[in-house]
Scaffold this motif. Structure first.
Motif, PDB file in Angstrom:
ATOM      1  N   LEU A  17       0.830  -1.210   0.000  1.00 57.19           N
ATOM      2  CA  LEU A  17       0.000   0.000   0.000  1.00 57.19           C
ATOM      3  C   LEU A  17       0.862   1.256   0.000  1.00 57.19           C
ATOM      4  O   LEU A  17       0.556   2.243  -0.691  1.00 57.19           O
ATOM      5  CB  LEU A  17      -0.923  -0.030   1.221  1.00 57.19           C
ATOM      6  N   ILE A  20       2.321   1.784  -3.449  1.00 59.91           N
ATOM      7  CA  ILE A  20       1.300   2.235  -4.405  1.00 59.91           C
ATOM      8  C   ILE A  20       1.106   3.744  -4.314  1.00 59.91           C
ATOM      9  O   ILE A  20       0.851   4.417  -5.332  1.00 59.91           O
ATOM     10  CB  ILE A  20      -0.025   1.479  -4.154  1.00 59.91           C
ATOM     11  N   THR A  21       1.227   4.289  -3.103  1.00 59.54           N
ATOM     12  CA  THR A  21       1.048   5.739  -2.956  1.00 59.54           C
ATOM     13  C   THR A  21       2.191   6.534  -3.594  1.00 59.54           C
ATOM     14  O   THR A  21       2.068   7.743  -3.760  1.00 59.54           O
ATOM     15  CB  THR A  21       0.965   6.112  -1.458  1.00 59.54           C
ATOM     16  N   TRP A  25      -1.306   8.707  -9.341  1.00 59.50           N
ATOM     17  CA  TRP A  25      -2.718   8.337  -9.329  1.00 59.50           C
ATOM     18  C   TRP A  25      -3.532   9.169 -10.326  1.00 59.50           C
ATOM     19  O   TRP A  25      -4.451   8.666 -10.957  1.00 59.50           O
ATOM     20  CB  TRP A  25      -3.303   8.519  -7.926  1.00 59.50           C
ATOM     21  N   GLY A  44      -0.070   9.248  -5.254  1.00 54.99           N
ATOM     22  CA  GLY A  44      -1.041   8.884  -4.230  1.00 54.99           C
ATOM     23  C   GLY A  44      -0.811   9.616  -2.930  1.00 54.99           C
ATOM     24  O   GLY A  44      -1.757   9.934  -2.208  1.00 54.99           O
ATOM     25  N   THR A  51      -3.630   8.025   3.226  1.00 55.93           N
ATOM     26  CA  THR A  51      -3.305   6.645   2.868  1.00 55.93           C
ATOM     27  C   THR A  51      -1.851   6.321   3.221  1.00 55.93           C
ATOM     28  O   THR A  51      -1.540   5.219   3.681  1.00 55.93           O
ATOM     29  CB  THR A  51      -3.551   6.407   1.373  1.00 55.93           C
ATOM     30  N   GLY A  91      -9.139   5.785  -0.593  1.00 57.24           N
ATOM     31  CA  GLY A  91      -9.073   5.426  -2.008  1.00 57.24           C
ATOM     32  C   GLY A  91     -10.395   5.644  -2.730  1.00 57.24           C
ATOM     33  O   GLY A  91     -10.410   6.115  -3.886  1.00 57.24           O
ATOM     34  N   TRP A 124      -4.037   3.280 -10.237  1.00 63.05           N
ATOM     35  CA  TRP A 124      -3.441   3.000  -8.933  1.00 63.05           C
ATOM     36  C   TRP A 124      -4.385   3.290  -7.772  1.00 63.05           C
ATOM     37  O   TRP A 124      -4.293   2.643  -6.724  1.00 63.05           O
ATOM     38  CB  TRP A 124      -2.148   3.791  -8.774  1.00 63.05           C
ATOM     39  N   SER A 128      -5.167   0.388  -4.977  1.00 59.04           N
ATOM     40  CA  SER A 128      -4.923   0.549  -3.543  1.00 59.04           C
ATOM     41  C   SER A 128      -6.041  -0.032  -2.694  1.00 59.04           C
ATOM     42  O   SER A 128      -5.841  -0.299  -1.500  1.00 59.04           O
ATOM     43  CB  SER A 128      -4.747   2.039  -3.215  1.00 59.04           C
ATOM     44  N   SER A 132      -5.875  -2.602   0.966  1.00 61.12           N
ATOM     45  CA  SER A 132      -6.658  -2.001   2.051  1.00 61.12           C
ATOM     46  C   SER A 132      -7.725  -2.970   2.551  1.00 61.12           C
ATOM     47  O   SER A 132      -7.907  -3.146   3.765  1.00 61.12           O
ATOM     48  CB  SER A 132      -7.311  -0.700   1.573  1.00 61.12           C
TER      49      SER A 132
END
Length: 224
Positions: A17, A20-21, A25, A44, A51, A91, A124, A128, A132
């Motif tokens: 996670l 991914i941030t 995004w 992100g 997040t 998200g 993305w 996410s 989560s």
């Protein structure tokens, strides 16, 4: 699920996670001051700072689950689930309003508002949602399945260590030292000669008092 599996899964999900941030995004194309158009990518972390924070907290809770006693699951389990729920909501908010969440990144990069910007939402934000949601499931699993975990707390091992150290430094019991038998005193030559004169064996160590030949009862005259 074992403690090791739960910890590794928590680290994998929260770490994924967080990574991914770091990806883009939202992509926005906005007019610049020169009359052209600029393309801005909002990560992100820029679109959803919450997040990032929730991923870090979930990672820390996963590590604590593996380093402390079995009772820590009562705290880390619900905490991991709450972090997953918060990241899931964040998200979804980005998916429903990408322009609003990209406004701060657009204003910071181009010094203009996001009015008239062409917003393109990347995959993305939706991706996410997967880690989560899995974090939400992992929290109750740690809470319930942790009852069968063996207690391997580092603090409990350290508490038992002084007893072992005391035993190692305890004085050893005194050992019995064998005492050699003293050698018999040398016989007096004069005493040996006197014994031979009396007809006695000088090498016989028996007590003369126990010699049946000296028993007075044997010298008594027979009764009529």
């Amino acid at each position: 699920m074992s403690r090791r599996s739960a910890v590794l899964l928590g680290i994998l999900l929260s770490g994924s996670l967080f990574l991914i941030t770091r990806a883009g995004w939202i992509t926005a194309t906005v007019p610049d001051l020169a009359g052209g158009r600029s393309t801005i990518a909002a990560t992100g972390g820029q679109a959803s700072p919450a997040t990032v924070a929730l991923a870090v907290v979930a990672l820390a809770a996963s590590l604590v689950t593996g380093l402390t006693s079995r009772g820590a699951r009562l705290v880390t389990g619900p905490l991991i689930a709450l972090c997953g729920a918060g990241a899931l909501v964040s998200g979804i908010l980005v998916l429903t309003d990408p322009e609003g969440h990209a406004a701060s990144a657009i204003a910071q990069a181009s010094s203009v508002t996001g009015t008239g910007a062409d917003i393109v939402l990347g995959p993305w934000a939706a991706i996410s949602l997967v880690p989560s949601a899995l974090l939400i499931l992992l929290g109750p699993a740690i809470l319930l399945l942790g009852r069968s975990w063996r207690t391997t707390s580092r603090f409990e091992r350290e508490a038992a260590a002084p007893d072992v150290a005391d035993d190692a430094h305890a004085p050893e019991p005194a050992r019995a030292v064998p005492v050699a038998a003293s050698a018999p005193a040398a016989a007096d030559p004069a005493a040996l000669w006197d014994a031979l004169t009396r007809g006695e064996d000088p090498t016989d160590e028996s007590d003369p008092a126990e010699d049946p030949a000296d028993d007075p009862a044997d010298d008594a005259p027979p009764r009529a």
